[in-house]
Scaffold this motif. Sequence first.
Motif, PDB file in Angstrom:
ATOM      1  N   VAL A 113       0.811  -1.220   0.000  1.00 38.13           N
ATOM      2  CA  VAL A 113       0.000   0.000   0.000  1.00 38.13           C
ATOM      3  C   VAL A 113       0.844   1.269   0.000  1.00 38.13           C
ATOM      4  O   VAL A 113       2.016   1.255   0.356  1.00 38.13           O
ATOM      5  N   TYR A 114       0.174   2.359  -0.374  1.00 37.78           N
ATOM      6  CA  TYR A 114       0.643   3.717  -0.128  1.00 37.78           C
ATOM      7  C   TYR A 114      -0.170   4.215   1.059  1.00 37.78           C
ATOM      8  O   TYR A 114      -1.287   3.736   1.293  1.00 37.78           O
ATOM      9  N   ALA A 115       0.337   5.187   1.808  1.00 37.50           N
ATOM     10  CA  ALA A 115      -0.409   5.666   2.973  1.00 37.50           C
ATOM     11  C   ALA A 115      -0.266   7.175   3.144  1.00 37.50           C
ATOM     12  O   ALA A 115       0.753   7.759   2.768  1.00 37.50           O
ATOM     13  N   ARG A 116      -1.332   7.770   3.700  1.00 38.60           N
ATOM     14  CA  ARG A 116      -1.367   9.199   4.046  1.00 38.60           C
ATOM     15  C   ARG A 116      -2.081   9.320   5.379  1.00 38.60           C
ATOM     16  O   ARG A 116      -2.956   8.511   5.685  1.00 38.60           O
ATOM     17  N   SER A 117      -1.726  10.328   6.149  1.00 37.75           N
ATOM     18  CA  SER A 117      -2.420  10.512   7.421  1.00 37.75           C
ATOM     19  C   SER A 117      -2.620  11.991   7.717  1.00 37.75           C
ATOM     20  O   SER A 117      -1.949  12.855   7.164  1.00 37.75           O
TER      21      SER A 117
ATOM     22  N   ILE B  42      -5.849   7.602   8.949  1.00 40.24           N
ATOM     23  CA  ILE B  42      -4.794   7.043   8.108  1.00 40.24           C
ATOM     24  C   ILE B  42      -5.448   6.357   6.921  1.00 40.24           C
ATOM     25  O   ILE B  42      -6.235   5.429   7.085  1.00 40.24           O
ATOM     26  N   ALA B  43      -5.115   6.824   5.737  1.00 46.55           N
ATOM     27  CA  ALA B  43      -5.616   6.206   4.509  1.00 46.55           C
ATOM     28  C   ALA B  43      -4.549   5.274   3.963  1.00 46.55           C
ATOM     29  O   ALA B  43      -3.368   5.619   3.935  1.00 46.55           O
ATOM     30  N   VAL B  44      -4.970   4.094   3.559  1.00 47.74           N
ATOM     31  CA  VAL B  44      -4.082   3.161   2.861  1.00 47.74           C
ATOM     32  C   VAL B  44      -4.710   2.840   1.513  1.00 47.74           C
ATOM     33  O   VAL B  44      -5.910   2.588   1.427  1.00 47.74           O
TER      34      VAL B  44
ATOM     35  N   GLN C 260       3.491   6.588   8.166  1.00 44.22           N
ATOM     36  CA  GLN C 260       4.764   5.883   8.043  1.00 44.22           C
ATOM     37  C   GLN C 260       4.821   4.713   9.009  1.00 44.22           C
ATOM     38  O   GLN C 260       5.363   3.656   8.691  1.00 44.22           O
ATOM     39  N   ALA C 261       4.246   4.891  10.189  1.00 45.43           N
ATOM     40  CA  ALA C 261       4.237   3.819  11.182  1.00 45.43           C
ATOM     41  C   ALA C 261       3.401   2.635  10.709  1.00 45.43           C
ATOM     42  O   ALA C 261       3.825   1.483  10.835  1.00 45.43           O
TER      43      ALA C 261
ATOM     44  N   PHE D 246      -0.977  -0.014  17.096  1.00 47.54           N
ATOM     45  CA  PHE D 246      -0.681   1.266  17.735  1.00 47.54           C
ATOM     46  C   PHE D 246      -0.728   1.187  19.259  1.00 47.54           C
ATOM     47  O   PHE D 246      -0.230   2.082  19.940  1.00 47.54           O
ATOM     48  N   GLY D 247      -1.294   0.131  19.798  1.00 46.59           N
ATOM     49  CA  GLY D 247      -1.255  -0.120  21.232  1.00 46.59           C
ATOM     50  C   GLY D 247      -1.745   1.045  22.071  1.00 46.59           C
ATOM     51  O   GLY D 247      -2.796   1.619  21.809  1.00 46.59           O
TER      52      GLY D 247
END
Length: 113
Positions: free
Chosen positions: A10-14, A23-25, A95-96, A49-50
């Motif tokens: 995937v690509y991701a943006r937040s 967070i979009a994937v 990124q995480a 993410f805990g």
Amino acid sequence: MAKLQLKDLVYARSGDKGDISNIAVIAKEPRYYPLLQKHLTAERVKAFFGEMSKGTVDRYEVKTLHAMNFVLRNSLGGGATRSLRIDFTGKTMCQAILRIVLEVDESDLHLIH
């Protein structure tokens, strides 16, 4: 079991609104989307993410774009004006999320080939 790192799929943006991170994937290939639908659940993201994500995590699917948006409530330490976190706006959360490793059955590998 096969292990697949999300960054390969995937690509991701937040972004953020107050104490909510989203967070979009987006699947790099449409054929990856069924695998993501099956294995990249809201529960999986919450677990990843805990303690950082103190509220609920919801997943919204955008099937026509082969994408998902995860909304993490109470995840930014109060938001930009109150948080003591370094990334109080959640810009690096995309990124995480790319570090998630999905463990999938060998039988699911046909979904990406």
